[in-house]
Design a protein around this motif. Structure first.
Motif, mmCIF file in Angstrom:
data_model
loop_
_atom_site.group_PDB
_atom_site.id
_atom_site.type_symbol
_atom_site.label_atom_id
_atom_site.label_comp_id
_atom_site.label_asym_id
_atom_site.label_seq_id
_atom_site.Cartn_x
_atom_site.Cartn_y
_atom_site.Cartn_z
ATOM 1 N N PHE A 60 0.780 -1.107 -0.066
ATOM 2 C CA PHE A 60 0.141 -0.051 -0.016
ATOM 3 C C PHE A 60 0.903 1.225 0.069
ATOM 4 O O PHE A 60 0.531 2.351 -0.434
ATOM 5 N N THR B 11 -3.523 2.460 -4.815
ATOM 6 C CA THR B 11 -4.749 3.172 -5.138
ATOM 7 C C THR B 11 -5.678 2.918 -4.016
ATOM 8 O O THR B 11 -6.895 3.377 -3.977
ATOM 9 N N GLN B 12 -5.658 1.746 -3.272
ATOM 10 C CA GLN B 12 -6.690 1.585 -2.428
ATOM 11 C C GLN B 12 -6.762 2.513 -1.293
ATOM 12 O O GLN B 12 -5.962 3.377 -0.905
ATOM 13 N N PRO B 13 -8.088 2.585 -0.811
ATOM 14 C CA PRO B 13 -8.326 3.439 0.059
ATOM 15 C C PRO B 13 -7.333 3.482 1.537
ATOM 16 O O PRO B 13 -7.242 4.447 2.037
ATOM 17 N N PHE B 14 -6.637 2.270 1.663
ATOM 18 C CA PHE B 14 -5.792 2.198 2.764
ATOM 19 C C PHE B 14 -4.750 3.130 2.939
ATOM 20 O O PHE B 14 -4.584 3.798 4.087
ATOM 21 N N LYS C 159 -9.874 11.499 -0.307
ATOM 22 C CA LYS C 159 -9.152 10.495 -0.721
ATOM 23 C C LYS C 159 -8.262 10.691 -1.630
ATOM 24 O O LYS C 159 -7.448 9.763 -1.987
ATOM 25 N N ILE D 101 -9.976 -11.717 -5.010
ATOM 26 C CA ILE D 101 -9.561 -11.203 -3.507
ATOM 27 C C ILE D 101 -10.615 -10.344 -3.093
ATOM 28 O O ILE D 101 -11.005 -9.377 -3.818
ATOM 29 N N TYR E 129 -8.044 -2.872 3.174
ATOM 30 C CA TYR E 129 -7.680 -1.880 2.084
ATOM 31 C C TYR E 129 -8.623 -1.132 1.869
ATOM 32 O O TYR E 129 -8.429 0.057 1.087
ATOM 33 N N GLN E 130 -9.992 -1.751 2.218
ATOM 34 C CA GLN E 130 -11.278 -0.710 1.685
ATOM 35 C C GLN E 130 -11.513 0.629 2.549
ATOM 36 O O GLN E 130 -12.115 1.469 2.081
ATOM 37 N N GLU F 132 -19.972 4.474 0.930
ATOM 38 C CA GLU F 132 -18.951 3.733 0.118
ATOM 39 C C GLU F 132 -19.731 3.468 -1.041
ATOM 40 O O GLU F 132 -19.265 3.476 -2.263
ATOM 41 N N THR G 47 -19.927 6.328 -3.439
ATOM 42 C CA THR G 47 -18.574 6.475 -4.447
ATOM 43 C C THR G 47 -18.508 5.247 -5.452
ATOM 44 O O THR G 47 -17.991 5.604 -6.650
ATOM 45 N N GLN H 11 -12.419 5.122 -8.632
ATOM 46 C CA GLN H 11 -11.904 5.754 -7.345
ATOM 47 C C GLN H 11 -11.247 4.627 -6.678
ATOM 48 O O GLN H 11 -10.064 4.709 -6.084
ATOM 49 N N ASN H 12 -11.825 3.525 -6.372
ATOM 50 C CA ASN H 12 -11.401 2.467 -5.603
ATOM 51 C C ASN H 12 -11.324 1.200 -6.475
ATOM 52 O O ASN H 12 -12.315 0.265 -6.184
ATOM 53 N N ILE H 13 -10.611 1.055 -7.466
ATOM 54 C CA ILE H 13 -10.664 -0.152 -8.117
ATOM 55 C C ILE H 13 -9.697 -1.303 -7.388
ATOM 56 O O ILE H 13 -8.790 -1.141 -6.956
ATOM 57 N N LYS H 14 -10.547 -2.405 -7.075
ATOM 58 C CA LYS H 14 -9.552 -3.515 -6.496
ATOM 59 C C LYS H 14 -8.825 -4.079 -7.380
ATOM 60 O O LYS H 14 -9.262 -4.427 -8.588
ATOM 61 N N GLU H 15 -7.661 -4.625 -6.967
ATOM 62 C CA GLU H 15 -7.055 -5.380 -8.074
ATOM 63 C C GLU H 15 -7.849 -6.830 -8.323
ATOM 64 O O GLU H 15 -8.501 -7.361 -7.518
#
Lengths: 530, 998
Positions: A479, A486-489, A496, B32, B369-370, B903, B906, B913-917
């Motif tokens: 991270f 790019t994760q919110p973490f 953001k 994941i 990570y969210q 969330e 968004t 904005q929050n693309i997960k791998e």
């Protein structure tokens, strides 16, 4: 002579490193372009000294299309005439004549001015009595190729045809069409200027008749092809790098690299303590870059971390202690050539003119400690691994490549405590770390016994090491600068777009700087009272 | 007054419901998984949480311990022999703050007065740095702490650890919620633990460097200091979390995802990676396996797997049944569910009294990570242990185990209570060997052979021997002849473990690999894979003599790789004799040696009784290595006219030399009398290998209106390839004729698009006008052209010349949206054709999110939102909701459990904005100009698998055919909600945020 120190503020180098890690800016890797040979017509116009300069121009003139360096009086120190042309890969052809013929001159290349008096730092194609056709490193590493092939080809007192060909880390010269110098010098000066010399001493006249300067030349010289020329290459002779003891200068950055045995040093801190104690008035910056499982074959780092060699570079390491070979020896003797080739390649990545590299031999295994009970004994490879052969080959590598070498294998093996120095047959326990630290200090001619007197210093070093580890190899790297940034973490929970993780990591920097200051304070307490 | 951040106003039609067709930045399945981010509960009291529980009938739930005893952020718990509960708490998680000291602890909880509630606690170890797992053993604690496996011990008996030894180091820490976790002892005293998807480990051991990239399961044999990993590369879940062993040592593990795995086939050690098939799954994520083996809990629950449903706030229950050599599992009703989103069960253990203890992380945020690492809602102060008992059933009285001599402990190996046996095994493993050995030998000798559990007692005894690394071959051989299949299976397992110390392990394993029980054969096969001798491969293939299943096939394939170094040289030098030629044929079919010659393949292909798959693989290998004559041989095989898979696979090889004779053979597969599958595969082969002499035959198929239209369509594509622009007149004729079936027209459009986009654009618009009666039909009509390089531009240009009707334009716009394509100019043109309605492009700002969230909470109408959702069929194109819909986007069934409305806002409005791998959009363009976009599910050096909205099957594209590949953003386009009013958005999100909460 050593190159100037750039790291007055020692931590600046670490800042730079962090900056690189966090922002993911890649090191600009020099891109080799397959440019065509280019004749440089601006180098010398044959009429005057346009494009040339010297601190004292009175020695220099142009006559009959040649540059003349003339001293009618004894010359107090070396004089150089600098061309403004920068060269990296080039071919230079010059006819030169020394009068009288027992004087000394030379052609600097890929060089820079060492100081305001115009002294030169860098390669010099040498000429003169007993030095014709030899390669010197002026103001620096000194003798690099000191053979007598040039002497044999020279025509004393007459015009001599001098050629220099430098491509990448390969350098050749020829005198009167006969090959003189042929070295491969990885980490040597890659580019710089050309300068003509008249040596200090008695009155003399040197006439340099410049034939041509070609950039990006073809690799051919003295009637030989590139393959033939490559066959002639050998390593430079300068043993400056390999000479122990090492001299540590103020603000030197010293790095340790290797596998678990190196990585674990951060928790004992004994070697670091001894090094610091041996230099009570010298501020040194010690960073442990050991990483479990690193071998000459693989140094695994996550995305964005930067490679092993880039980490050393971004730290600005002046001295690097490297230890490999123990884990690799489990592959047996048949893998030795592969091991040495890989080790050499890895070291080439970090080789630099002004960097001192010390190869630490692996330590011997203690197979009896690899299991907890007699029943737990197994046919693991510790008993048969040829660590000693690996040690020998590393020593040879160090000698041929000009690295320092410290044999830990034999003194550890012959120590009375051998058999009880590891936790698991492979990795040093505290006693082992202490023995090895003392052996290294001995090899550096800085013998120093570890004593309770050093406890306060060691405590500060260990504090710094914890900070350093959490900063250099933090958890959640994915991270911080890996594949999940790019994760919110790593971002602020409200804004953001703001990445708070890198900001947090920056907060380590003053903490580490303060820890280093406390180390320096403890060091000073150990200085002898005048 | 609207609170919208209005930046762009333009006209678009009303009818367009560009809904949540692609809701990709969330996840709920498979890949994941994000854990969830919920708003904090308003009341965090124990009483409030108790009220949130709904318990299955016949149970009671009470608090055992909470933050009052120092339990904050608990992440793992283990029992000791005194019935004390050891709890690991990690408030330093998820990331240590600079300059702070880590404050994580291992705390011991004790119920001194026996009232079922812990009353005392003390700290065993302090100052720990985000450890995620531990287990007691050898008089101390094994702990996984960041890069290290450490052993903590209390040497002066003051209840606190005072020594710390690093056993192994070099485990990855790239993600602090995936470091070493889920510690458990195997029945033979091996310590198992696992790591997750972002972890890369390099550990120096006496056997070399152990490398584990991504999720893997670790096995540590303490007395030997031997560390091995299995299933790395996330081959059996991306985040294994929770392992357990059945009564006969069968190993299972739970993914943090829905899946449950039978681990055994994956315990073959090799670098070769293959996905292990799961045996069952939950609806949504959950971790941990506790197998119910206590008299206290209802009989009905016995043997069931209880799972911590941390994601949907449930205690789940699965029933596991035999399935050939493995198992299959199905989900039953949960034991417990909670309406509190902070109830986060992450460990479940039956206790000494037989009650079910639930560890509750208690946190509205479990997403690593969210949510921001410093999100204020990350709870750092609470943590609970709950105790579920069965009403009207007596509790179990645990025996005194602490300080008991070996013989007493051994007798407890006969206990019905698994808790007791687990503790006893651990205690016996840490007793001195010289005490254990004689007593154990004596105990075994005295066992009553008529006892129905006799063999199980022997199995437990064998485990004790194992835990001391004491080889007892006689006992092993006795068990190998046991009546119980489980006993024989366990013996097979131990023969593998001891293979380096048994005189002839293969002799022990031979009868077992030919056992009549499939599970015994599987364990024997896994055991054989650890014997690095050529003959081991000979033995392994004997498993082929009896029926194979997915578990055996998996293990046998891996075994071929594991033993390759041993068998391949022996085979080459002619020293390896297989029991049956078919065994060798199988081996070569799976792992063809590089030195194998065409003649050798031909000989093997002649072997009798080959399975179609083996034969096919051998023919493929021959085709790969052979010359023109060998290709003739392959294509002249009878199976080449019946085996469509063979032909398909041949078509994926590089172009091979095809003689006229071979081409003639292939023409036989192109006859209309063959099955459509064979026809199509043969067409693909002719196309891939550019066998132009088949063009006339293919032409016949393409023009034959009696046969399967898919064959004709494929035939047209091949003709485009084989004849190039010469095929244009045919295509134009077909596409222009109303008599041509639509499928053929569409295939012709595809061909036209490849050859000439301008011609294709004209034909496409005609097709849109002719058949674009629904979104799907419109989508089919435009797809061939817009999936082609320059196709969108050509279509836009054509639409400037030729108008569509308003409804058609609307349908076209919608079709464009369901394809997930951002084509502003084409959209603009279609908008112009369709007219009407204002659209609003919303720009991200935290203020806007806050306002909208408030509106959702105060005024949101979920009923109306549901109508909006249902008003558009394209939502389900990508998303599954309550079992219906597509799978390319995440399952929305319980989205409200996982994400807060903020969330969701968004995710819906700004999906990038929050693309997960795992959900990144990938777009590739082939050399022929075809554009494919979707989600990349798998990639190797050779191929890329892309999940698209067009089909449930992944598109597999050979990288050699690729011109370019780009990965960026989410497949769900931004602006899908632009056509919606604020009220619509508000109600829709209200509806989504309530999903899964009932």
């Amino acid at each position: 002579m050593l190159s100037p120190k750039f790291f007055k503020d020692g931590f600046r180098s670490a800042n730079r490193h962090r900056f690189l890690l966090l922002t993911g800016i890649l090191w600009m890797i020099g891109v080799t372009t397959w440019a065509q040979p280019r004749l440089d017509k601006s180098f010398f116009n044959g009429k005057d000294l346009a494009g040339w300069s010297a601190t004292d121009m009175k020695y220099w003139s142009v006559k009959d299309g040649a540059i003349v360096g003339r001293a009618n009086q004894p010359v107090p120190n070396n004089r150089f005439l600098w061309s403004s042309v920068k060269v990296s890969d080039f071919y230079l052809s010059i006819d030169v004549k020394l009068e009288p013929d027992d004087r000394n001159a030379g052609i600097q290349f890929r060089s820079k001015q060492a100081d305001a008096t115009g002294q030169a730092l860098g390669y010099q194609a040498d000429m003169g009595k007993d030095v014709w056709g030899r390669l010197y490193h002026e103001h620096g590493r000194q003798k690099l190729d000191w053979g007598d092939r040039g002497e044999k080809a020279v025509k004393r007192g007459q015009w001599n045809h001098y050629e220099i060909l430098a491509v990448g880390d390969r350098i050749w010269t020829a005198i009167n069409g006969k090959l003189a110098v042929a070295i491969k010098d990885p980490g040597g000066d890659a580019s710089g200027q050309i300068a003509l010399q008249i040596h200090s001493g008695d009155p003399q006249t040197v006439t340099y008749k410049i034939n041509k300067l070609v950039h990006n030349p073809k690799v051919e010289l003295a009637g030989m092809t590139e393959v033939q020329l490559n066959d002639q290459l050998k390593r430079p002779e300068d043993k400056r790098q390999s000479s122990l003891p090492l001299k540590f200068n103020p603000d030197d950055v010293i790095a340790f690299a290797g596998g678990t045995n190196i990585a674990t040093m951060r928790k004992d801190g004994i070697l670091e303590t001894l090094l610091m104690a041996a230099h009570p008035t010298t501020k040194l910056h010690l960073w442990n870059l050991g990483w479990d499982g690193d071998t000459v074959y693989e140094q695994f780092r996550d995305v964005g971390f930067g490679s092993w060699s880039k980490n050393l570079d971004s730290l600005g390491a002046d001295v690097v202690f490297v230890q490999f070979g123990q884990m690799e020896s489990l592959d047996g003797e048949k893998a030795l050539p592969k091991f040495i080739a890989a080790y050499q390649k890895l070291l080439n990545e970090i080789r630099k003119t002004d960097r001192r590299i010390v190869l630490l031999s692996p330590i011997p295994f203690e197979p009896a400690r690899s299991h907890l009970t007699p029943e737990g004994k197994s046919t693991n490879r510790l008993t048969t691994a040829p660590v000693e052969q690996y040690t020998y080959e590393i020593k040879k590598l160090a000698e041929s490549e000009g690295y320092s070498f410290v044999d830990l294998f034999h003194p550890v093996q012959s120590s009375a405590a051998f058999g009880s120095l590891t936790t698991n047959g492979m990795h040093l326990n505290t006693n082992g770390q202490q023995l090895v630290a003392e052996l290294i200090m001995k090899a550096l001619y800085q013998p120093q016994e570890f004593s309770n007197q050093l406890a306060p210093l060691r405590k500060e070093i260990l504090t710094k090491n914890v900070l350093w580890f959490n900063y250099w190899r933090p958890s959640n790297w994915a991270f911080l600068n890996g594949d999940r940034i790019t994760q919110p973490f790593s971002h602020d929970w409200k804004d953001k777009n703001r990445r708070i993780f890198p900001e947090e990591m920056k907060a380590f920097e003053p903490l580490i700087r303060e820890a280093e200051q406390r180390i320096a304070d403890e060091q000073r307490k150990l200085a002898p009272v005048r | 007054m609207s609170f919208v951040n209005t930046t762009v106003l333009r006209k678009i039609p009303t009818g367009i419901a560009l809904l949540l067709s692609l809701f990709l930045s969330l996840s709920g399945f498979g890949q994941i998984n994000p854990m969830s981010v919920s708003p904090a509960e308003t009341d965090n009291s124990v009483a409030a949480e108790l009220k949130s529980f709904q318990l299955a009938k016949g149970y009671k739930i009470e608090l055992f311990a909470s933050e009052d005893l120092g339990i904050a952020d608990p992440c793992a718990m283990r029992w000791d022999e005194k019935g004390r509960l050891w709890v690991l708490t990690i408030p330093s998680y998820p990331q240590l703050e600079p300059g702070k000291k880590p404050v994580d602890k291992l705390t011991v909880l004790e119920d001194r007065n026996g009232d079922g509630k812990a009353d005392t606690s003390w700290v065993f170890a302090d100052g720990l740095m985000m450890p995620l797992g531990f287990e007691l053993g050898h008089g101390g604690v094994y702990l996984g702490e960041q890069t290290e496996l450490v052993f903590l011990k209390d040497t002066n008996s003051d209840g606190k650890a005072d020594t710390r030894q690093v056993l192994m180091s070099g485990f990855g820490t790239h993600d602090s919620h995936q470091t070493l976790n889920s510690f458990i002892w195997s029945p033979g005293g091996e310590l198992f633990f696992s790591q997750g998807h972002s972890i890369y480990s390099r550990v120096e051991t006496a056997w070399g460097i152990e490398k584990a990239d991504r999720a893997a399961i670790w096995r540590y044999r303490p007395l030997r200091r031997q560390l091995d990993n299995f299933l790395d590369g996330s081959m059996a879940s991306v985040n294994p979390w929770g392992m357990n062993f059945g009564e006969w040592g069968e190993m299972f593990h739970k993914a943090n995802d829905p899946e449950l795995f039978y681990t055994v086939p994956g315990l073959v050690k090799t670098a070769q990676r293959a996905l292990l098939p799961p045996i069952g799954k939950l609806v949504i994520k959950g971790s941990i396996i506790e197998i119910i083996r206590t008299k206290h809990l209802p009989d009905d629950l016995k043997g069931d797997f209880v799972i911590a449903g941390y994601y949907n706030n449930k205690i789940e229950r699965m029933r596991v049944a035999n399935d050939s050599s493995g198992y299959s599992a199905r989900l039953l009703d949960p034991i417990l569910s909670s309406s509190s989103r902070s109830f986060r069960p992450i460990d479940v253990k039956v206790g000494p009294d037989g009650a079910l203890y639930i560890m509750d992380w208690y946190n509205p945020i479990i997403g690593h990570y969210q949510a921001s690492m410093r999100h204020p809602d990350r709870d750092k102060t609470h943590g609970r242990i709950w105790r579920i008992t069965a009403t009207d059933r007596p509790l179990v009285q645990p025996p005194k185990l602490a300080g008991q001599p070996v013989p007493v402990l051994l007798d407890h190996l006969k206990s019905d209570e698994h808790w007791v046996r687990y503790q006893v095994k651990r205690l016996l493993a840490e007793k001195p060997m010289h005490e254990v050995r004689p007593k154990l030998t004596e105990w075994v000798a005295k066992l009553d052979a008529k006892d129905p559990n006799y063999e199980h007692h022997l199995m437990e005894a064998l485990g004790v021997f194992e835990s001391h690394e004491l080889v007892h071959e006689a006992l092993l051989r006795q068990l190998a002849k046991g009546k119980e299949p489980g006993a024989r299976a366990y013996a097979a397992h131990v023969a593998g473990r001891w293979s380096d110390r048994l005189a002839d392990p293969l002799a022990v394993l031979e009868p077992l690999i030919n056992d009549n029980h499939a599970r015994v054969r599987l364990e024997a096969l896994v055991a054989v894979s650890s014997v690095h001798r050529p003959e081991a491969m000979v033995l392994a293939t004997q498993v082929l003599d009896q029926p194979m299943d997915k578990f055996l096939t998996y293990a046998l394939n891996k075994t071929a790789y594991a033993l390759q170094d041993a068998w391949e040289p022996a085979l080459q030098s002619g020293k390896l004799a297989f029991k049956k030629p078919a065994h060798l044929a199988w081996l070569v079919s799976v792992l063809p040696p590089s030195w194998y010659l065409p003649d050798q393949y031909r000989k093997l292909i002649g072997t009798e009784n080959l399975t179609p798959e083996v034969r096919r693989n051998l023919l493929l290998s021959l085709a790969k290595t052979g010359k023109a004559a060998d290709i003739e041989f392959v294509l002249s095989q009878p199976s080449a006219q019946t085996d469509a898979v063979l032909l398909e696979n041949l078509s994926k090889l590089d172009v091979r030399p095809v003689s006229p004779i071979a081409a003639t053979s292939l023409k036989n597969s192109l006859l209309p009398s063959k099955t459509a599958e064979v026809n199509m595969a043969a067409i693909h082969l002719a196309r891939a290998w550019k066998i132009s002499s088949t063009a006339a035959t293919i032409n016949n198929l393409a023009m034959n209106n009696q046969i399967d239209q898919r064959v004709r369509a494929e035939g047209l594509k091949a003709l485009v390839e084989l004849r190039g622009r010469a095929a244009l007149p045919l295509l134009q004729k077909l596409v222009g004729s109303a008599e041509t079936p639509r499928v053929i027209r569409l295939a012709s459009l595809k061909g036209l698009s490849e050859l000439d986009v301008a011609l294709a654009a004209r034909a496409t618009v005609a097709e849109m006008q002719r058949s674009g009666a629904s979104v799907d039909a419109m989508r089919e009509a435009i797809a061939p052209l817009i999936d082609q390089r320059s196709g969108i531009k050509a279509l836009t240009a054509e639409l400037e010349k030729t108008a569509l009707s308003k409804p058609q334009a609307r349908l076209a716009l919608e079709a464009l949206a369901t394809k997930g394509i951002n084509a502003p100019e084409l959209s603009a043109r279609l908008n112009a054709l369709a007219e009407e309605r204002t659209i609003v492009a919303r720009k991200y700002s935290s203020d806007y999110v806050e306002k909208l969230a408030k509106a959702i909470q105060e005024q949101g109408n979920a009923k109306r939102g549901e109508l909006i959702y249902q008003a558009n069929p394209s939502c389900s194109a990508c998303h599954s909701l309550n079992g219906k819909g597509g799978t390319i986007g995440p399952n929305l069934s319980a989205i409200g459990r996982g994400l807060s409305s903020r969330e969701i806002i968004t995710e819906v409005l700004w999906p990038n904005q929050n693309i997960k791998e795992g959900y990144n959009q990938v777009q590739v363009e082939t050399k022929k100009g075809e554009i494919i976009q979707g989600i990349k599910v798998f990639e190797t050096a050779e191929v890329i698998h892309i999940k698209t909205t067009a089909s449930t099957k992944n598109r597999v594209i050979n990288k050699k055919e690729l011109a370019s590949q780009t990965e960026s953003g989410s497949l769900m386009p931004t602006g899908l909600m632009d056509a919606y009013s604020e009220e619509d958005v508000r109600d829709l999100i209200r509806y989504l945020s309530e999903l899964g909460s009932k």
